[in-house]
Design a protein around this motif. Structure first.
Motif, mmCIF file in Angstrom:
data_model
loop_
_atom_site.group_PDB
_atom_site.id
_atom_site.type_symbol
_atom_site.label_atom_id
_atom_site.label_comp_id
_atom_site.label_asym_id
_atom_site.label_seq_id
_atom_site.Cartn_x
_atom_site.Cartn_y
_atom_site.Cartn_z
ATOM 1 N N GLY A 38 27.132 -59.035 -45.696
ATOM 2 C CA GLY A 38 26.141 -59.441 -46.692
ATOM 3 C C GLY A 38 26.218 -60.793 -47.067
ATOM 4 N N LEU A 39 27.609 -61.165 -47.115
ATOM 5 C CA LEU A 39 27.916 -62.692 -47.510
ATOM 6 C C LEU A 39 27.678 -63.650 -46.584
ATOM 7 C CD1 LEU A 39 29.519 -64.120 -49.853
ATOM 8 C CD2 LEU A 39 31.542 -63.922 -48.413
ATOM 9 N N GLY B 52 21.836 -64.840 -52.914
ATOM 10 C CA GLY B 52 21.902 -66.080 -51.847
ATOM 11 C C GLY B 52 20.324 -66.552 -51.870
ATOM 12 N N ALA B 53 19.550 -65.485 -51.732
ATOM 13 C CA ALA B 53 17.854 -66.059 -51.702
ATOM 14 C C ALA B 53 17.690 -66.599 -53.003
ATOM 15 C CB ALA B 53 16.986 -64.704 -51.301
ATOM 16 N N SER C 101 19.476 -70.249 -53.341
ATOM 17 C CA SER C 101 18.818 -71.079 -52.209
ATOM 18 C C SER C 101 17.271 -71.421 -52.711
ATOM 19 C CB SER C 101 18.237 -70.287 -51.083
ATOM 20 O OG SER C 101 19.240 -69.784 -50.466
ATOM 21 N N MET D 246 21.042 -67.172 -44.582
ATOM 22 C CA MET D 246 19.827 -67.628 -45.149
ATOM 23 C C MET D 246 19.843 -68.697 -46.145
ATOM 24 S SD MET D 246 17.725 -65.215 -47.385
ATOM 25 C CE MET D 246 18.899 -65.075 -48.718
ATOM 26 N N PHE D 247 20.814 -69.041 -46.729
ATOM 27 C CA PHE D 247 20.885 -70.364 -47.609
ATOM 28 C C PHE D 247 20.955 -71.522 -46.640
ATOM 29 C CE2 PHE D 247 24.015 -73.719 -49.177
ATOM 30 C CZ PHE D 247 23.373 -73.853 -50.309
ATOM 31 N N GLY E 198 25.478 -63.115 -44.173
ATOM 32 C CA GLY E 198 23.940 -62.974 -44.174
ATOM 33 C C GLY E 198 23.310 -63.794 -45.403
ATOM 34 N N ALA E 199 23.911 -63.769 -46.593
ATOM 35 C CA ALA E 199 23.523 -64.811 -47.616
ATOM 36 C C ALA E 199 23.823 -66.344 -47.212
ATOM 37 C CB ALA E 199 24.337 -64.424 -48.914
ATOM 38 N N GLY F 175 27.216 -55.741 -50.539
ATOM 39 C CA GLY F 175 26.701 -56.835 -49.369
ATOM 40 C C GLY F 175 25.176 -56.874 -49.573
ATOM 41 N N SER F 176 24.379 -56.103 -49.847
ATOM 42 C CA SER F 176 22.954 -56.553 -49.967
ATOM 43 C C SER F 176 22.740 -57.356 -51.264
ATOM 44 C CB SER F 176 21.950 -55.241 -50.075
ATOM 45 O OG SER F 176 22.108 -54.339 -51.261
ATOM 46 N N LEU G 60 17.964 -74.350 -55.450
ATOM 47 C CA LEU G 60 18.640 -75.717 -54.704
ATOM 48 C C LEU G 60 17.395 -76.211 -54.302
ATOM 49 C CD1 LEU G 60 21.952 -74.650 -53.348
ATOM 50 C CD2 LEU G 60 21.458 -75.895 -55.467
ATOM 51 N N PHE H 180 31.659 -54.645 -44.725
ATOM 52 C CA PHE H 180 30.357 -54.264 -45.105
ATOM 53 C C PHE H 180 29.851 -55.590 -46.027
ATOM 54 C CE2 PHE H 180 30.034 -49.690 -44.225
ATOM 55 C CZ PHE H 180 29.204 -49.788 -43.535
ATOM 56 N N PHE H 181 30.913 -55.982 -46.980
ATOM 57 C CA PHE H 181 30.734 -57.023 -47.914
ATOM 58 C C PHE H 181 30.595 -58.285 -47.090
ATOM 59 C CE2 PHE H 181 32.451 -60.103 -50.757
ATOM 60 C CZ PHE H 181 31.421 -59.977 -51.981
ATOM 61 N N VAL I 139 17.012 -71.653 -45.015
ATOM 62 C CA VAL I 139 16.168 -72.005 -46.149
ATOM 63 C C VAL I 139 16.204 -73.514 -46.304
ATOM 64 C CG1 VAL I 139 15.360 -71.772 -48.515
ATOM 65 C CG2 VAL I 139 15.713 -69.861 -47.133
ATOM 66 N N LEU I 140 17.372 -74.225 -46.578
ATOM 67 C CA LEU I 140 17.429 -75.470 -46.861
ATOM 68 C C LEU I 140 17.231 -76.403 -45.902
ATOM 69 C CD1 LEU I 140 20.292 -75.460 -49.499
ATOM 70 C CD2 LEU I 140 17.805 -75.119 -49.874
ATOM 71 N N CYS J 130 24.493 -59.418 -52.079
ATOM 72 C CA CYS J 130 24.816 -60.943 -51.758
ATOM 73 C C CYS J 130 23.594 -61.718 -51.267
ATOM 74 C CB CYS J 130 25.964 -61.034 -50.746
ATOM 75 S SG CYS J 130 27.502 -60.664 -51.350
ATOM 76 N N VAL J 131 22.748 -60.861 -50.336
ATOM 77 C CA VAL J 131 21.750 -61.531 -49.853
ATOM 78 C C VAL J 131 20.914 -61.859 -50.693
ATOM 79 C CG1 VAL J 131 19.971 -61.450 -47.949
ATOM 80 C CG2 VAL J 131 22.351 -60.256 -47.578
#
Lengths: 201, 113
Positions: free
Chosen positions: B95-96, A40-41, A44, B102-103, B98-99, A33-34, A47, B91-92, B106-107, A36-37
């Motif tokens: 995280g997903l 993800g960063a 981002s 953030m995406f 969260g990502a 899960g962490s 992009l 839990f997964f 940020v954009l 993924c973040v």
């Protein structure tokens, strides 16, 4: 703590053992899960800078047929990994070993392809400091490559353990947990391949 | 081999002691079928990216949907999240999401979306 975790602990304590297996698996899912973040960063950032090439080459130098073949190889390594896990669950040591070796070979082929691709890009002028596009591209795909390399090493260690008869040792990482990590590396590449490669051409 | 067998029996005994659940996972034949479907989706993705008539938002939508289907299939079927405890899925997903959050942040912050 959730009911599931409490039940697991209860079973373990009732039998007089401290079963850390569910804890390790939970920890692996928290870690994924962490991750993924983390990715993800990275995605981002890519992009954000995908059009900032500063005169250096951009996405036009991507070799889609070559990267597609690499993607297919990594996708198939997920199949060999899940078959290794399936054989592991059935206590079929020989099949487990065969599929683990297959996964190591496919993972290594993907890595070799990535090294070849990076070499080609560098020859064409796309280097890490060349532009924000280059930096974000190499950071993202490079970190993914490092994850694949770590996975290959863990899988190779499992193969070695299978020969020394310690594959079913219930301590530390096992085939199931490494399998989760390996599939995660694959799903990250599914996103990278779509967002970084296919959507940019 | 004798060592392997002894260790496997010991692990089995430990699992029985702990009352470990056995949830039916897909068979090897089903895994091959899933892999075939994933390979076909990948081929469709690559083909779509070369069709000039699909350029723009339509292509982006198609590729994101196909990528999402592949992602979900691997997570649910190869990683067994469909068959495992909801705790792992939660839990997964934390995280997903969260990502994804953030995406978007940020954009949007840098006006790139």
């Amino acid at each position: 703590m959730s009911d599931a975790a409490v039940t697991d602990t209860g079973h373990a304590e009732a039998s007089g053992h401290h079963d850390v297996k569910p804890v390790r698996k939970t920890a692996m899912w928290v870690f994924l899960g962490s991750e993924c973040v983390f990715f993800g960063a990275m995605i981002s950032t890519f992009l954000l800078y995908r059009n900032t090439t500063n005169g250096a080459p951009g996405s036009e130098i991507f070799n889609i047929p070559f990267t597609s073949a690499s993607s297919f190889i990594l996708l198939m390594s997920s199949l060999t990994m899940v078959l290794a896990h399936n054989a592991f669950e059935k206590k079929d040591l020989r099949q487990t070993r065969v599929w683990l070796i297959g996964t190591v070979l496919l993972g290594s082929t993907f890595l070799a392809g990535q090294i070849f691709e990076f070499t080609e890009f560098i020859h064409e002028g796309l280097t890490l400091p060349a532009s924000p596009f280059g930096s974000s591209f190499y950071m993202l795909t490079g970190f993914h490559g490092i994850h694949v390399a770590v996975g290959v090493m863990l899988l190779a260690a499992m193969v070695v353990l299978s020969f020394s008869g310690r594959l079913y040792d219930d301590r530390g990482l096992n085939v199931e947990l490494i399998g989760l990590y390996w599939h995660f590396v694959d799903i990250v590449w599914i996103v990278i391949f779509t967002v970084v490669y296919l959507l940019q051409v | 081999m004798a060592t392997d067998t002894t260790e496997i029996e010991a692990v089995d005994a430990g699992r029985a002691d702990h009352g470990e659940d056995h949830i039916e996972h897909p068979s090897p034949a089903q895994y091959w079928l899933i892999a075939l479907i994933l390979a076909i989706i990948t081929a469709v993705e690559i083909g779509a990216s070369y069709i000039s008539a699909l350029e723009g938002p339509l292509l982006v939508s198609i590729l994101l949907i196909l990528g999402g289907v592949k992602f979900a299939m691997v997570v649910a079927l190869f990683m067994h999240l469909k068959f495992d405890k909801p705790l792992y899925r939660n839990f997964f997903l934390i995280g997903l999401f969260g990502a994804l959050a953030m995406f978007v942040v940020v954009l949007l912050t840098f006006r790139a979306l």
